[in-house]
Design a protein around this motif. Structure first.
Motif, short mmCIF file in Angstrom:
data_model
loop_
_atom_site.label_atom_id
_atom_site.label_comp_id
_atom_site.label_asym_id
_atom_site.label_seq_id
_atom_site.Cartn_x
_atom_site.Cartn_y
_atom_site.Cartn_z
N LYS A 31 20.55 -45.05 64.41
CA LYS A 31 21.77 -44.64 64.84
C LYS A 31 21.48 -43.01 65.04
N ASN A 32 20.82 -42.31 64.20
CA ASN A 32 20.94 -41.16 64.30
C ASN A 32 20.18 -40.72 66.18
N ILE A 37 20.63 -38.06 70.97
CA ILE A 37 20.30 -38.19 72.33
C ILE A 37 22.06 -38.29 73.38
N GLU A 38 22.55 -38.74 72.28
CA GLU A 38 24.08 -38.20 73.69
C GLU A 38 24.68 -36.97 73.12
N SER A 109 15.83 -23.30 79.54
CA SER A 109 15.93 -24.02 78.64
C SER A 109 16.30 -24.29 77.62
N THR A 110 16.69 -25.05 76.58
CA THR A 110 18.15 -25.40 75.93
C THR A 110 17.61 -25.11 74.13
N ASP A 111 18.65 -25.20 73.62
CA ASP A 111 18.12 -25.29 72.03
C ASP A 111 19.42 -25.82 71.31
N ILE A 112 19.46 -27.08 70.87
CA ILE A 112 21.12 -27.88 70.97
C ILE A 112 20.93 -28.17 69.33
N GLY A 113 22.03 -27.93 69.25
CA GLY A 113 22.03 -28.17 67.04
C GLY A 113 23.57 -29.31 67.73
N ASP A 114 23.45 -29.16 66.34
CA ASP A 114 25.03 -30.51 65.96
C ASP A 114 26.41 -29.24 66.54
N LYS A 115 26.11 -28.24 65.90
CA LYS A 115 27.71 -28.56 65.93
C LYS A 115 27.54 -27.17 67.06
#
Length: 167
Positions: A31-32, A37-38, A109-115
């Protein structure tokens, strides 16, 4: 004999609990991973929407990528910092009036966190004629995005000119 059955029953119960616990952890992990991915898809979709809005000089779509809180930092070469969505939109409204320019973009490039997340992009800005000659400006533009109410929005745009035509 009863003790032996009790131990076997206890052992069987512990095995069942252990397996179900592993199954729960595996499902939680899956699920995580789906959630991650979403999240990345939503982030990338928003940044592409923003870049396309700039390329197409589409102010309405561009504004839809901005923070609903109104906070925005626009940092351009040789300019003062703009600190609001309204200021950002005013800048783009004036820029979009300039005729005959084109821009091509790519995400480096990307750096994607939760917030929060960051996307570094390359822009190649061209005008067929400026002061009697073709003009180009290659820029690196870094965007900071914030997730608000489960949606990504642009909150910072920092552009650095790397190479350009001298006028």
């Amino acid at each position: 004999m009863k003790k032996n059955i009790s131990y076997k029953l206890l052992f069987l119960c512990l095995l069942i609990i252990g397996f179900s616990s592993c199954n729960i952890k595996q499902k939680e992990s899956e699920k995580n991973e789906i959630s991650k991915i979403e999240n990345e898809k939503a982030f990338n979709s928003l940044i592409l929407k923003h870049l396309n809005a700039v390329q197409n000089k589409d102010l309405n779509t561009l504004k839809s990528t901005m923070s609903p809180k109104g906070n925005m930092e626009l940092i351009q070469p040789s300019s003062e910092i703009v600190y609001s969505v309204d200021g950002f939109m005013k800048f783009h409204q004036e820029w979009f009036k300039v005729p005959n320019w084109t821009i091509s973009t790519k995400i480096l490039s990307t750096d994607i966190g939760d917030k929060f997340g960051v996307a570094t992009t390359e822009f190649l800005y061209k005008e067929p004629e400026r002061n009697g000659k073709p003009y180009f400006n290659r820029l690196i533009v870094t965007y900071t995005l914030e997730k608000i109410d489960n949606n990504w929005y642009i909150i910072k745009d920092h552009a650095s000119s790397i190479e350009k035509t001298i006028n």
